[in-house]
Design an enzyme around this catalytic site. Structure first.
Site, PDB file in Angstrom:
ATOM      1  N   ARG A   1      78.037  84.644 -30.855  1.00 14.66           N
ATOM      2  CA  ARG A   1      78.303  85.757 -31.775  1.00 14.66           C
ATOM      3  C   ARG A   1      79.808  85.815 -32.003  1.00 14.66           C
ATOM      4  O   ARG A   1      80.598  85.565 -31.074  1.00 14.66           O
ATOM      5  CB  ARG A   1      77.823  87.095 -31.195  1.00 14.66           C
ATOM      6  CG  ARG A   1      76.323  87.324 -31.300  1.00 14.66           C
ATOM      7  CD  ARG A   1      75.850  87.548 -32.735  1.00 14.66           C
ATOM      8  NE  ARG A   1      74.418  87.806 -32.833  1.00 14.66           N
ATOM      9  CZ  ARG A   1      73.481  86.881 -33.087  1.00 14.66           C
ATOM     10  NH1 ARG A   1      73.827  85.619 -33.262  1.00 14.66           N
ATOM     11  NH2 ARG A   1      72.207  87.228 -33.175  1.00 14.66           N
TER      12      ARG A   1
ATOM     13  N   GLU B   1      80.842  89.033 -40.979  1.00 17.26           N
ATOM     14  CA  GLU B   1      80.130  88.006 -41.759  1.00 17.26           C
ATOM     15  C   GLU B   1      79.667  88.613 -43.074  1.00 17.26           C
ATOM     16  O   GLU B   1      79.172  89.746 -43.072  1.00 17.26           O
ATOM     17  CB  GLU B   1      78.946  87.485 -40.953  1.00 17.26           C
ATOM     18  CG  GLU B   1      79.393  86.795 -39.654  1.00 17.26           C
ATOM     19  CD  GLU B   1      78.246  86.258 -38.806  1.00 17.26           C
ATOM     20  OE1 GLU B   1      77.079  86.370 -39.228  1.00 17.26           O
ATOM     21  OE2 GLU B   1      78.531  85.738 -37.722  1.00 17.26           O
TER      22      GLU B   1
ATOM     23  N   HIS C   1      76.988  80.841 -40.230  1.00 16.14           N
ATOM     24  CA  HIS C   1      75.921  81.332 -39.337  1.00 16.14           C
ATOM     25  C   HIS C   1      74.632  80.555 -39.618  1.00 16.14           C
ATOM     26  O   HIS C   1      73.637  81.094 -40.097  1.00 16.14           O
ATOM     27  CB  HIS C   1      75.698  82.842 -39.515  1.00 16.14           C
ATOM     28  CG  HIS C   1      75.050  83.451 -38.296  1.00 16.14           C
ATOM     29  ND1 HIS C   1      75.372  84.690 -37.816  1.00 16.14           N
ATOM     30  CD2 HIS C   1      74.105  82.968 -37.445  1.00 16.14           C
ATOM     31  CE1 HIS C   1      74.652  84.962 -36.735  1.00 16.14           C
ATOM     32  NE2 HIS C   1      73.862  83.909 -36.497  1.00 16.14           N
TER      33      HIS C   1
HETATM   34  P1  NAD Z   1      69.841  84.022 -23.207  1.00 15.06           P
HETATM   35  O1  NAD Z   1      69.785  85.480 -22.956  1.00 15.06           O
HETATM   36  O2  NAD Z   1      68.676  83.155 -22.803  1.00 15.06           O
HETATM   37  O3  NAD Z   1      71.151  83.380 -22.529  1.00 15.06           O
HETATM   38  C1  NAD Z   1      72.390  83.995 -22.502  1.00 15.06           C
HETATM   39  C2  NAD Z   1      73.038  83.696 -21.157  1.00 15.06           C
HETATM   40  O4  NAD Z   1      74.389  84.167 -21.203  1.00 15.06           O
HETATM   41  C3  NAD Z   1      72.357  84.394 -19.994  1.00 15.06           C
HETATM   42  O5  NAD Z   1      71.981  83.459 -19.012  1.00 15.06           O
HETATM   43  C4  NAD Z   1      73.409  85.355 -19.469  1.00 15.06           C
HETATM   44  O6  NAD Z   1      73.370  85.523 -18.060  1.00 15.06           O
HETATM   45  C5  NAD Z   1      74.686  84.638 -19.900  1.00 15.06           C
HETATM   46  N1  NAD Z   1      75.842  85.524 -19.892  1.00 15.06           N
HETATM   47  C6  NAD Z   1      75.904  86.870 -20.024  1.00 15.06           C
HETATM   48  N2  NAD Z   1      77.178  87.300 -19.911  1.00 15.06           N
HETATM   49  C7  NAD Z   1      77.929  86.189 -19.696  1.00 15.06           C
HETATM   50  C8  NAD Z   1      79.324  85.983 -19.494  1.00 15.06           C
HETATM   51  N3  NAD Z   1      80.194  86.998 -19.474  1.00 15.06           N
HETATM   52  N4  NAD Z   1      79.750  84.713 -19.319  1.00 15.06           N
HETATM   53  C9  NAD Z   1      78.893  83.667 -19.332  1.00 15.06           C
HETATM   54  N5  NAD Z   1      77.553  83.810 -19.507  1.00 15.06           N
HETATM   55  C10 NAD Z   1      77.093  85.056 -19.699  1.00 15.06           C
HETATM   56  O7  NAD Z   1      70.113  83.881 -24.757  1.00 15.06           O
HETATM   57  P2  NAD Z   1      69.922  82.588 -25.681  1.00 15.06           P
HETATM   58  O8  NAD Z   1      68.546  82.561 -26.256  1.00 15.06           O
HETATM   59  O9  NAD Z   1      70.416  81.396 -24.955  1.00 15.06           O
HETATM   60  O10 NAD Z   1      70.919  82.965 -26.883  1.00 15.06           O
HETATM   61  C11 NAD Z   1      72.294  83.184 -26.629  1.00 15.06           C
HETATM   62  C12 NAD Z   1      72.960  83.853 -27.814  1.00 15.06           C
HETATM   63  O11 NAD Z   1      73.140  82.905 -28.857  1.00 15.06           O
HETATM   64  C13 NAD Z   1      72.124  84.961 -28.457  1.00 15.06           C
HETATM   65  O12 NAD Z   1      72.315  86.190 -27.808  1.00 15.06           O
HETATM   66  C14 NAD Z   1      72.654  84.995 -29.872  1.00 15.06           C
HETATM   67  O13 NAD Z   1      73.680  85.955 -29.985  1.00 15.06           O
HETATM   68  C15 NAD Z   1      73.223  83.593 -30.093  1.00 15.06           C
HETATM   69  N6  NAD Z   1      72.475  82.816 -31.098  1.00 15.06           N
HETATM   70  C16 NAD Z   1      73.111  82.416 -32.237  1.00 15.06           C
HETATM   71  C17 NAD Z   1      72.433  81.652 -33.175  1.00 15.06           C
HETATM   72  C18 NAD Z   1      73.106  81.181 -34.430  1.00 15.06           C
HETATM   73  O14 NAD Z   1      72.411  81.007 -35.439  1.00 15.06           O
HETATM   74  N7  NAD Z   1      74.379  80.905 -34.422  1.00 15.06           N
HETATM   75  C19 NAD Z   1      71.091  81.292 -32.951  1.00 15.06           C
HETATM   76  C20 NAD Z   1      70.484  81.706 -31.777  1.00 15.06           C
HETATM   77  C21 NAD Z   1      71.186  82.462 -30.848  1.00 15.06           C
END
Ligand code: NAD
Length: 369
Positions: free
Chosen positions: A266, A295, A317
């Site tokens: 994000r 965005e 995005h």
């Molecule tokens: P997820 O919840 O499975 O994984 C996120 C991980 O980040 C968790 O394991 C959590 O413990 C860890 N985390 C939390 N705080 C942290 C910190 N301070 N430092 C390091 N790690 C930390 O989520 P996911 O399905 O892997 O998705 C991750 C993020 O990717 C989503 O929340 C979304 O915002 C983003 N995303 C973006 C797109 C895009 O189109 N660009 C697509 C999908 C997801």
């Protein structure tokens, strides 16, 4: 049970909406490509819709939940990230919200990998050179050189769904990996990846012996050639380890001057002013971004500075923007299908009506008995 549910979708999520229509739902879709004004969302909610389909562009907060407190039964978000939905407000009004985790995991991870390669191998700059007819001759060091991805060290920041998928893909490029996650360390997965690395080396598939390990944040930043970010947006107060501006002047300065940052998580996870400065002043080698604080990216963003264009890739995005991933009506394949299934689960009281058992509901804590 009557399926005469009313649903308002803040954007057209495609054929998956027919699944609702076929079940007898009345589906009202905001027809324009941009997000509807909040006032329209409130108006629709007050008119008595049962379900609201949202995107990450919609701010869903106390005002919305309060407007829906008598009738609104579910908010179904077509995204895995839900930082636009105020969880505390949803819980206060006891309205469940769903997301579309998993079905976009591989698409997002592969996009992060491709961004990494495109940035390091200067593919955008190289294609411009060809198109602008500036490609004069083959020469060992001209017009510029990129950096290989294969065999390098990647820091994976956040080892949830997408971070683990990224690890799997980086392993295929014989990369070493430094993993960091303050809340969730999946040692079984990391051990399994190490076993596959060892086997590839033993069978002569990989020349070098590769390794993967969990480390604290600082060494991950210091030692990596590539830093790929896979965290949710967590603002101060939402987590003991918030991710808002996790990449700022201080942490960007910890990275190697040759290292590349890739952010598909994000936008607000990166302080964009600090990053633009890091690129201008060569604190790091480059950055590839898919997400931004605002965005679409504003015309006056410092990230658009032509002086850093060769080392700053800017995507709209786009990481989950693959046909099946975005639009398949199959809840096991597409975000649209999963979004609709999450909505159906709540409205039709699947799982015996127990919200805590519904796989796509996020805020289960509000319904624990
Ligand atoms: P997820 O919840 O499975 O994984 C996120 C991980 O980040 C968790 O394991 C959590 O413990 C860890 N985390 C939390 N705080 C942290 C910190 N301070 N430092 C390091 N790690 C930390 O989520 P996911 O399905 O892997 O998705 C991750 C993020 O990717 C989503 O929340 C979304 O915002 C983003 N995303 C973006 C797109 C895009 O189109 N660009 C697509 C999908 C997801």
């Amino acid at each position: 049970m009557s399926n005469k549910f009313r649903v308002f979708a803040t954007c057209d999520i495609g054929p998956a909406l027919d699944v609702l229509r076929q079940r007898g739902y009345e589906v009202d879709v905001y027809p324009d490509p941009q997000a509807p004004p909040k006032s329209l969302i409130l108006e629709k909610i007050r008119s008595g819709v049962d379900g609201l389909i949202t995107t990450l562009r919609d701010q869903i907060d106390a005002e919305v939940f309060q407007a829906g407190q008598d009738k609104l039964k579910v908010v179904a978000q077509i995204a895995v990230g839900f930082d636009n939905i105020n969880r505390a407000d949803a819980n206060k009004y006891k309205i469940p919200f769903t997301h579309t985790a998993d079905v976009l995991t591989e698409a997002t991870a592969e996009f992060a990998l491709f961004m990494m390669g495109s940035l390091a191998r200067k593919m955008w700059t190289a294609e411009h050179l060809t198109r602008e007819n500036q490609w004069s001759y083959w020469h060992p060091s001209l017009p510029f050189l990129g950096d290989e991805v294969t065999g390098k060290t990647a820091a994976i920041i956040g080892t949830g769904r997408i971070g683990l998928a990224m690890i799997k893909k980086c392993a295929g490029f014989d990369m070493n990996m430094l993993c960091y996650d303050p809340a969730y360390e999946n040692h079984a997965y990391v051990s399994a990846i190490q076993e596959t690395m060892d086997l590839r080396h033993a069978r002569g598939i990989s020349k070098e012996k590769n390794w993967i390990k969990y480390v604290p944040f600082e060494p991950a930043l210091r030692e990596a050639d590539f830093v790929s970010v896979h965290v949710p947006l967590l603002r101060p107060g939402e987590s003991p380890t918030p991710t808002y501006h996790l990449f700022n002047e201080k942490t960007l300065r910890r990275m190697k001057p040759t290292a590349y940052l890739v952010n598909t998580s994000r936008g607000p996870v990166v302080d964009e002013a600090a990053l633009a400065r890091a690129l201008r002043e060569n604190w790091i080698g480059g950055a590839a971004l898919d997400v931004y604080a605002k965005e679409p990216l504003p015309a006056d963003s410092p990230l658009r500075d032509p002086a850093i264009a060769d080392r700053c890739r800017l995507m709209p995005h786009f990481a989950s923007a693959a046909r099946i991933t975005r639009l398949s009506a199959d809840p096991d394949k597409g975000m649209a299908g999963r979004c609709v299934q999450g909505l159906i689960d709540v409205l039709e009281s699947n799982y015996g009506g127990d919200v805590t058992k519904m796989p796509y509901v996020v805020n289960k804590e509000a319904f624990a008995k």
